[in-house]
Design an enzyme around this catalytic site. Sequence first.
Site, short mmCIF file in Angstrom:
data_model
loop_
_atom_site.label_atom_id
_atom_site.label_comp_id
_atom_site.label_asym_id
_atom_site.label_seq_id
_atom_site.Cartn_x
_atom_site.Cartn_y
_atom_site.Cartn_z
N ASN A 9 0.87 -1.18 0.00
CA ASN A 9 0.00 0.00 0.00
C ASN A 9 0.90 1.23 0.00
O ASN A 9 1.47 1.58 1.03
CB ASN A 9 -0.89 -0.03 1.25
CG ASN A 9 -1.72 1.23 1.40
OD1 ASN A 9 -1.81 2.04 0.47
ND2 ASN A 9 -2.32 1.39 2.57
N LYS A 11 0.05 4.24 -0.38
CA LYS A 11 -0.65 5.41 0.17
C LYS A 11 -0.44 6.63 -0.75
O LYS A 11 -0.32 6.47 -1.96
CB LYS A 11 -0.19 5.69 1.61
CG LYS A 11 -0.27 4.45 2.49
CD LYS A 11 -0.17 4.75 3.95
CE LYS A 11 -0.07 3.45 4.72
NZ LYS A 11 -0.21 3.63 6.15
N HIS A 94 -9.62 0.84 4.70
CA HIS A 94 -8.37 1.05 5.44
C HIS A 94 -8.64 1.96 6.63
O HIS A 94 -9.49 2.85 6.56
CB HIS A 94 -7.33 1.68 4.51
CG HIS A 94 -5.96 1.70 5.10
ND1 HIS A 94 -5.57 2.64 6.03
CD2 HIS A 94 -4.89 0.89 4.92
CE1 HIS A 94 -4.32 2.40 6.38
NE2 HIS A 94 -3.88 1.34 5.73
N GLU A 96 -7.16 4.43 7.76
CA GLU A 96 -7.02 5.86 7.47
C GLU A 96 -8.29 6.39 6.80
O GLU A 96 -8.69 7.53 7.03
CB GLU A 96 -5.77 6.10 6.61
CG GLU A 96 -4.50 5.91 7.43
CD GLU A 96 -3.29 5.44 6.65
OE1 GLU A 96 -3.28 5.54 5.41
OE2 GLU A 96 -2.35 4.94 7.30
N GLU A 166 -5.35 -5.19 10.52
CA GLU A 166 -4.36 -4.15 10.72
C GLU A 166 -4.65 -3.38 12.00
O GLU A 166 -5.44 -2.42 11.99
CB GLU A 166 -4.40 -3.15 9.55
CG GLU A 166 -4.10 -3.76 8.20
CD GLU A 166 -3.54 -2.71 7.26
OE1 GLU A 166 -2.42 -2.92 6.76
OE2 GLU A 166 -4.20 -1.68 7.02
N GLY A 172 2.45 2.11 10.78
CA GLY A 172 3.39 3.22 10.65
C GLY A 172 4.10 3.58 11.94
O GLY A 172 4.71 4.65 12.04
N SER A 213 3.44 -2.28 10.36
CA SER A 213 4.88 -2.30 10.59
C SER A 213 5.54 -3.63 10.22
O SER A 213 6.50 -4.07 10.86
CB SER A 213 5.22 -1.90 12.03
OG SER A 213 4.79 -0.57 12.28
C1 PEP Z 1 -0.87 0.12 6.13
O1 PEP Z 1 -1.15 1.30 6.27
O2 PEP Z 1 -1.64 -0.62 5.47
C2 PEP Z 1 0.33 -0.40 6.79
C3 PEP Z 1 0.34 -1.64 7.13
O3 PEP Z 1 1.34 0.50 7.02
P1 PEP Z 1 2.81 0.17 7.66
O4 PEP Z 1 3.30 -1.11 7.04
O5 PEP Z 1 3.64 1.35 7.28
O6 PEP Z 1 2.60 0.04 9.13
#
Ligand code: PEP
Length: 252
Positions: A9, A11, A94, A96, A166, A172, A213
């Site tokens: 992703n 983003k 997601h 976000e 997630e 992040g 992460s």
């Molecule tokens: C995401 O936003 O889908 C995600 C998993 O981000 P990160 O790997 O940066 O934590």
Amino acid sequence: MRTRFVAGNWKMNKTGEETRVLVAEMLPELSAIKGADKAVCPPAPYLMSLANLLAGSGVGLGAQNMHWEASGAFTGEIAPKMVAEFCQYVILGHSERRAYFGETDEMVNKKVKAALAVGLTPIMCVGETLDENEAGQTAAVVSRQTKGGLAGLTPEEAVKIVVAYEPVWAIGTGRAATSQQAQDVHANVVRKSLADLFGKDAAEAIRIQYGGSVNAKNAAELFGMPDIDGALVGGASLKAPDFIAIVKAAAG
Ligand code: PEP
């Protein structure tokens, strides 16, 4: 057996030229990896050019969002068929989008159905916030999101989707869930909710990615867990060597 699936992703990052450079860096190694499915999800303006670069490579393409309506007066939105012209996958719900754009389980549910109707594979994200986690609400939140987002699907439709667990506190932050924490939620909350909705056989066929992460160092341990069927990767998917290493770990 579920084939592991890793999606990147990206983003709201990178220019058009940078996306093409990143794909060129990743493509030879990624397309040579057998035994795991893989895809990248760039910002929408770059889907067409990347679809051309990825054609026939075995690396899939996904959008990060879409509207549920087929067409009409929805300024700024992208319709399911527009995504399906270029992509095989679409990330939906997601955290976000839920946090900053007010997406509810009902909206995610409409999007999941609309994606399936045009032949896209939805990657539906679920996950609890830090506050919810600390209040002991993880199972309630994740089960509500899973059941709400997938309400009304038949088992035949459900086996086509991918769920990404997630935890918001892991996204992040550099603080991934431990493999055991993720495994517990995948097996006891997400897959159990899927079994409640669609029966045990369908639930066993549905892939559940972990996201939050994931990096080149922790991927193999996460993928060693029986109910972790791949990853949705944010930050580490923007670096070719890291994303390649994660996909290699998924291929085993
Ligand atoms: C995401 O936003 O889908 C995600 C998993 O981000 P990160 O790997 O940066 O934590």
